[in-house]
Enzyme design. Structure first.
Site, PDB file in Angstrom:
ATOM      1  N   ARG A   1       0.653  -1.252  -0.029  1.00 49.15           N
ATOM      2  CA  ARG A   1       0.090   0.014  -0.016  1.00 49.15           C
ATOM      3  C   ARG A   1       1.138   0.724   0.318  1.00 49.15           C
ATOM      4  O   ARG A   1       2.158   1.514   0.368  1.00 49.15           O
ATOM      5  CB  ARG A   1      -1.217   0.170   1.196  1.00 49.15           C
ATOM      6  CG  ARG A   1      -0.427  -0.198   2.599  1.00 49.15           C
ATOM      7  CD  ARG A   1       0.871   0.456   2.948  1.00 49.15           C
ATOM      8  NE  ARG A   1       0.176   1.611   3.738  1.00 49.15           N
ATOM      9  CZ  ARG A   1       1.105   2.762   3.660  1.00 49.15           C
ATOM     10  NH1 ARG A   1       1.793   2.418   4.156  1.00 49.15           N
ATOM     11  NH2 ARG A   1       0.733   3.607   3.826  1.00 49.15           N
ATOM     12  N   GLY A   2      -0.091   3.073  -0.369  1.00 47.19           N
ATOM     13  CA  GLY A   2       0.995   3.462  -0.577  1.00 47.19           C
ATOM     14  C   GLY A   2       1.102   3.543  -2.005  1.00 47.19           C
ATOM     15  O   GLY A   2       1.494   3.036  -2.489  1.00 47.19           O
ATOM     16  N   ALA A   3       0.548   5.451  -2.523  1.00 46.52           N
ATOM     17  CA  ALA A   3       0.493   5.577  -3.958  1.00 46.52           C
ATOM     18  C   ALA A   3       1.419   5.046  -4.456  1.00 46.52           C
ATOM     19  O   ALA A   3       1.539   4.234  -5.564  1.00 46.52           O
ATOM     20  CB  ALA A   3       0.366   6.792  -3.649  1.00 46.52           C
TER      21      ALA A   3
ATOM     22  N   ARG B   1      -7.421  -0.362  -7.214  1.00 46.40           N
ATOM     23  CA  ARG B   1      -7.520   0.648  -5.998  1.00 46.40           C
ATOM     24  C   ARG B   1      -7.774   2.069  -6.575  1.00 46.40           C
ATOM     25  O   ARG B   1      -6.541   2.018  -7.702  1.00 46.40           O
ATOM     26  CB  ARG B   1      -6.554   0.689  -4.712  1.00 46.40           C
ATOM     27  CG  ARG B   1      -5.935  -0.297  -4.040  1.00 46.40           C
ATOM     28  CD  ARG B   1      -5.275  -0.496  -2.904  1.00 46.40           C
ATOM     29  NE  ARG B   1      -5.891   1.466  -2.271  1.00 46.40           N
ATOM     30  CZ  ARG B   1      -5.849   1.502  -0.990  1.00 46.40           C
ATOM     31  NH1 ARG B   1      -4.045   1.304  -0.602  1.00 46.40           N
ATOM     32  NH2 ARG B   1      -6.378   2.419   0.514  1.00 46.40           N
TER      33      ARG B   1
ATOM     34  N   GLN C   1      -2.370   2.519   9.697  1.00 45.40           N
ATOM     35  CA  GLN C   1      -0.806   2.575   9.317  1.00 45.40           C
ATOM     36  C   GLN C   1      -0.165   3.461   9.811  1.00 45.40           C
ATOM     37  O   GLN C   1       1.464   3.472  10.268  1.00 45.40           O
ATOM     38  CB  GLN C   1      -1.051   3.508   8.046  1.00 45.40           C
ATOM     39  CG  GLN C   1      -1.729   2.011   6.885  1.00 45.40           C
ATOM     40  CD  GLN C   1      -3.029   3.089   6.409  1.00 45.40           C
ATOM     41  OE1 GLN C   1      -3.433   3.436   7.355  1.00 45.40           O
ATOM     42  NE2 GLN C   1      -3.878   2.865   4.820  1.00 45.40           N
TER      43      GLN C   1
ATOM     44  N   ASP D   1      -2.063  10.898  -2.191  1.00 46.04           N
ATOM     45  CA  ASP D   1      -2.342  10.197  -3.642  1.00 46.04           C
ATOM     46  C   ASP D   1      -2.142  10.137  -4.709  1.00 46.04           C
ATOM     47  O   ASP D   1      -2.623   9.454  -5.634  1.00 46.04           O
ATOM     48  CB  ASP D   1      -3.241   9.309  -2.230  1.00 46.04           C
ATOM     49  CG  ASP D   1      -2.926   7.950  -1.642  1.00 46.04           C
ATOM     50  OD1 ASP D   1      -2.921   8.544  -0.419  1.00 46.04           O
ATOM     51  OD2 ASP D   1      -2.953   7.060  -1.926  1.00 46.04           O
TER      52      ASP D   1
ATOM     53  N   ASN E   1      -5.642  12.367   0.378  1.00 45.25           N
ATOM     54  CA  ASN E   1      -4.555  11.871   0.987  1.00 45.25           C
ATOM     55  C   ASN E   1      -5.340  10.732   1.693  1.00 45.25           C
ATOM     56  O   ASN E   1      -6.846  10.789   1.951  1.00 45.25           O
ATOM     57  CB  ASN E   1      -3.491  12.481   1.353  1.00 45.25           C
ATOM     58  CG  ASN E   1      -1.966  11.412   2.389  1.00 45.25           C
ATOM     59  OD1 ASN E   1      -1.843  10.219   2.207  1.00 45.25           O
ATOM     60  ND2 ASN E   1      -2.295  12.214   3.789  1.00 45.25           N
ATOM     61  N   LYS E   2      -4.982   9.940   2.654  1.00 45.82           N
ATOM     62  CA  LYS E   2      -5.798   9.027   3.760  1.00 45.82           C
ATOM     63  C   LYS E   2      -6.314   9.569   4.593  1.00 45.82           C
ATOM     64  O   LYS E   2      -6.290  10.712   5.048  1.00 45.82           O
ATOM     65  CB  LYS E   2      -4.437   8.241   5.166  1.00 45.82           C
ATOM     66  CG  LYS E   2      -4.993   7.844   6.084  1.00 45.82           C
ATOM     67  CD  LYS E   2      -5.795   6.575   5.190  1.00 45.82           C
ATOM     68  CE  LYS E   2      -5.143   5.522   3.597  1.00 45.82           C
ATOM     69  NZ  LYS E   2      -6.266   5.320   3.814  1.00 45.82           N
TER      70      LYS E   2
END
Ligand code: MRU
Length: 357
Positions: free
Chosen positions: A48-50, A90, A196, A237, A247-248
């Site tokens: 995970r993570g862009a 995603r 996270q 992201d 973003n998150k």
């Protein structure tokens, strides 16, 4: 410190992925051998993570091009289908589509024999990976000069080595500042529901000996009022053409708090996160994940195995947007490998994307 942390390692016949769902309790490396497996690992957030999912998707397509276990058919059609599966895994992080577009460009127009295309796809995936690590180091070098000799940083989610090819964006700035002798302390918001911050950022920073304090997301306002933070630094992201940034989930709340308290709010991201085709944050697709991830939490049992715990009553209505949008007006600067970009963002983002890098 052990060897530099990276969430994925290319092994030429497979991709090794550090299963981030099990961290910090267990370090398990998964083997991925084709595009469908890669897409599944991205959708279920083993990786995970862009930037990291863009790199994983590139390797996934390279692996697909090398498959010999399939009946003959149109090689190019198969790769386009595989890229579509990866792209759909995603929706919010633009780095995924950006990396796949770079890979697919090698198939156009008449690109040669499958074996030579497969070699070129592998080389391109490696290049995408290496460029991301270099971009992170440059972001770190530029961003650290925004910080004083002593600073306490609030970050959210994990925009570290684990979310990228290595080193990190927001945490890359923290690393670069620490490496240059600054005294940096980090507050990590736990980042419900996936945690996270609690599971990954706390682990990653502690592993490097960087001071980290974990808080729950709801505690941020209290610490802003206490004057604890010198800056907020988060990842991204997708950055729209006007600077609005996805973003998150929970990032927007922190940007509002930072504005209320006069604290700079920085977004750290590679140019691959800028999406000039999306005019503003309103047009960014926000991933809605399963409500199960909100009503349950994952811990470990006495044998160190992942164990689900139910938190909320059965049948409760639940929502789970995985990202939110921070309007550009709340962002003090966007730190990219091509420079530090400030408002008005539109023209500066266009110039940065167009510059040769
Ligand atoms: O759902 P995740 O864990 O993939 O979300 C990650 C984030 O929101 C990060 O902040 C973002 O991808 C930037 S990572 C350098």
């Amino acid at each position: 410190m052990d060897r530099p942390l990276a969430p994925l390692v290319w092994r030429s016949d497979h991709l090794a992925l550090l299963d981030q769902r099990l961290l910090p309790h267990r370090e398990v490396w998964l083997t991925v051998r084709n595009a469908a497996e890669t897409a599944e690992r991205i959708a279920t957030m083993a990786v995970r993570g862009a930037p990291a999912i863009g790199i994983a998707a590139a390797y996934g397509l390279a692996l697909e091009a090398r498959r010999t276990d399939l009946p003959p058919g149109s090689f190019r059609d198969r790769l386009h289908d595989a890229a579509a599966t990866l792209r759909a895994s995603r929706p919010t992080a633009v780095n995924l589509g950006w990396a796949l577009d770079r890979m697919l460009a090698l198939l156009e127009p008449a690109a040669g024999e499958p074996s030579s295309i497969a070699r070129r796809l592998e080389q391109e995936a490696i290049r995408i990976h290496e460029e991301d690590v270099a971009a992170n180091r440059r972001i770190g070098a530029l961003g650290r000069d925004l910080l004083g000799d002593t600073a306490t940083i609030l970050t959210h989610c994990n925009a570290g080595a684990l979310a990228t090819g290595g080193y990190g964006t927001a945490l890359g700035i923290v690393r670069a500042a620490v490496e240059s002798g600054r005294k940096i302390a980090v507050f990590a918001g736990e980042t419900r529901p996936w945690l996270q911050g609690a599971r990954l950022t706390a682990w990653e920073l502690a592993r490097d000996g960087i001071a980290v304090t974990l808080i729950t997301d709801g505690m941020a306002g209290h610490f802003f009022r206490e004057g604890t933070f010198d800056a907020v630094i988060v990842g991204a992201d997708r950055i729209a053409a006007n600077g609005d940034t996805a973003n998150k989930i929970g990032t927007y709340t922190l940007a509002v708090l930072a504005s209320r308290h006069g604290i700079p709010f920085y977004v750290a991201a590679p140019i691959s996160t800028v999406d000039l085709a999306t005019p503003s944050g309103d047009a960014i697709a926000i991933e809605e994940r399963s409500g199960d991830e909100v009503v349950e939490a994952t811990g470990v049992n006495e044998r160190g195995e992942p164990a689900r715990v139910r938190l909320a009553p059965a049948g409760v209505a639940v929502r789970h947007p995985a990202f939110d949008v921070t309007p550009a007006e709340l962002i003090s600067a966007i730190i990219t490998e091509r420079g530090i970009i400030r408002a008005p963002f539109g023209e500066a983002l266009r110039r940065a994307v167009a510059s040769p890098g």
